[in-house]
Design a protein around this motif. Structure first.
Motif, PDB file in Angstrom:
ATOM      1  N   PRO A 181      -2.499   5.801  -3.332  1.00 55.78           N
ATOM      2  CA  PRO A 181      -2.903   4.989  -3.106  1.00 55.78           C
ATOM      3  C   PRO A 181      -3.840   4.111  -4.412  1.00 55.78           C
ATOM      4  CG  PRO A 181      -4.580   6.495  -2.967  1.00 55.78           C
ATOM      5  CD  PRO A 181      -3.253   6.674  -2.741  1.00 55.78           C
ATOM      6  N   ASP A 182      -3.764   4.404  -5.947  1.00 50.28           N
ATOM      7  CA  ASP A 182      -4.161   3.833  -6.903  1.00 50.28           C
ATOM      8  C   ASP A 182      -3.006   3.190  -7.314  1.00 50.28           C
ATOM      9  OD1 ASP A 182      -2.424   6.619  -7.015  1.00 50.28           O
ATOM     10  OD2 ASP A 182      -3.227   6.068 -10.106  1.00 50.28           O
ATOM     11  N   ASN A 208       0.409  -1.616  -0.044  1.00 48.10           N
ATOM     12  CA  ASN A 208       0.214  -0.104  -0.348  1.00 48.10           C
ATOM     13  C   ASN A 208       0.863   1.280  -0.005  1.00 48.10           C
ATOM     14  OD1 ASN A 208      -1.239   2.491   2.607  1.00 48.10           O
ATOM     15  ND2 ASN A 208      -3.063   1.002   1.009  1.00 48.10           N
ATOM     16  N   ILE A 211      -6.682  -0.304  -0.767  1.00 50.97           N
ATOM     17  CA  ILE A 211      -6.878   0.603   0.155  1.00 50.97           C
ATOM     18  C   ILE A 211      -6.820   0.166   1.201  1.00 50.97           C
ATOM     19  CG2 ILE A 211      -6.537   1.463  -2.352  1.00 50.97           C
ATOM     20  CD1 ILE A 211     -10.146   1.663  -1.789  1.00 50.97           C
ATOM     21  N   GLY A 258      -9.936   4.608  -3.221  1.00 56.90           N
ATOM     22  CA  GLY A 258      -9.252   5.303  -3.862  1.00 56.90           C
ATOM     23  C   GLY A 258      -9.085   6.681  -4.537  1.00 56.90           C
ATOM     24  N   SER A 265     -14.880   4.620   2.638  1.00 60.72           N
ATOM     25  CA  SER A 265     -13.846   4.327   1.735  1.00 60.72           C
ATOM     26  C   SER A 265     -14.086   5.088   0.113  1.00 60.72           C
ATOM     27  CB  SER A 265     -13.609   3.241   1.646  1.00 60.72           C
ATOM     28  OG  SER A 265     -12.885   2.999   0.177  1.00 60.72           O
ATOM     29  N   PRO A 286      -8.358  10.292  -0.612  1.00 59.10           N
ATOM     30  CA  PRO A 286      -8.267   9.999   0.571  1.00 59.10           C
ATOM     31  C   PRO A 286      -8.631  11.482   0.743  1.00 59.10           C
ATOM     32  CG  PRO A 286      -6.925   9.406  -0.401  1.00 59.10           C
ATOM     33  CD  PRO A 286      -7.654  10.054  -1.752  1.00 59.10           C
TER      34      PRO A 286
END
Length: 203
Positions: free
Chosen positions: A89-90, A84, A95, A113, A110, A116
């Motif tokens: 995050p992508d 991670n 994630i 991603g 969430s 954030p």
């Protein structure tokens, strides 16, 4: 990997979930240092080595060095570990949601991603709704449930009882720390033998 504010937040979240945490960084926050001193996590006060990801299940890259992040990702993939990235995050394999923790209550938010920052803003807004009172409230509800299970109450009776406690304002009474009101409500719904303070302490 990474001992700054981002790494510190990740470490605390993982510890709350019961994970065994190993952190690699020459410098760390005071929070991480105190957790390491207390034996709650393992801190290697040095730079990253490829062998650090061996036998790891989850790897978190929270450094500000793109080349190092890329190396950590490659090493993690080579060890079949999930990686991670704090700021990308992508790019990672998974994630993490933004989490509100109140004792046994966990609320996750969430954006898959995509943003954030939006997840963090929503979490901050919802933290005002899910106050600290939820931790003792759930301890009390759990203790009541255990007592009822010992008495072999039917599940349908349980639902009715908990609805009465909720409708009777038990959460507000816990927030106000009104033990007289809590015990009065418990007695009216459950009968004698249910002491709120003792139940919250024993659970």
């Amino acid at each position: 990997m990474g001992g700054g504010a981002g790494g510190s937040r990740k470490a605390e979240t993982l510890l709350r979930a019961g994970a065994r945490v190993t952190l690699v960084s020459p410098q760390v926050t005071e929070k991480i240092r105190s957790l390491a001193d207390a034996g709650r996590l393992t801190w290697h006060a040095r730079g990253y080595r490829s062998s650090d990801v061996a036998a790891m299940f989850l790897v978190f890259s929270a450094t500000d060095d793109p080349d190092l992040n890329r190396r950590i990702e490659e090493d993690a993939a080579g060890q079949h570990a999930l990686c991670n990235f704090a700021d990308q995050p992508d790019r990672g394999h998974f994630i993490l949601p933004s989490i509100i923790a109140r004792g046994d209550l966990l609320v996750s938010i969430s954006t898959s991603g995509k943003s954030p920052a939006v997840a963090r803003r929503l979490r901050k807004n919802m933290e005002n709704y899910f106050g600290e009172e939820y931790a003792p409230f759930l301890r009390l509800m759990g203790a009541v449930r255990e007592r009822l299970l010992e008495r072999e109450h039917a599940p349908d009776d349980h639902r009715k009882i908990f609805s009465q406690l909720l409708d009777g304002g038990l959460l507000a009474l816990v927030k106000a720390e009104d033990m007289v009101g809590i015990n009065r409500l418990l007695k009216s719904v459950l009968g004698d033998g249910f002491d709120g303070e003792r139940l919250m302490a024993d659970e």
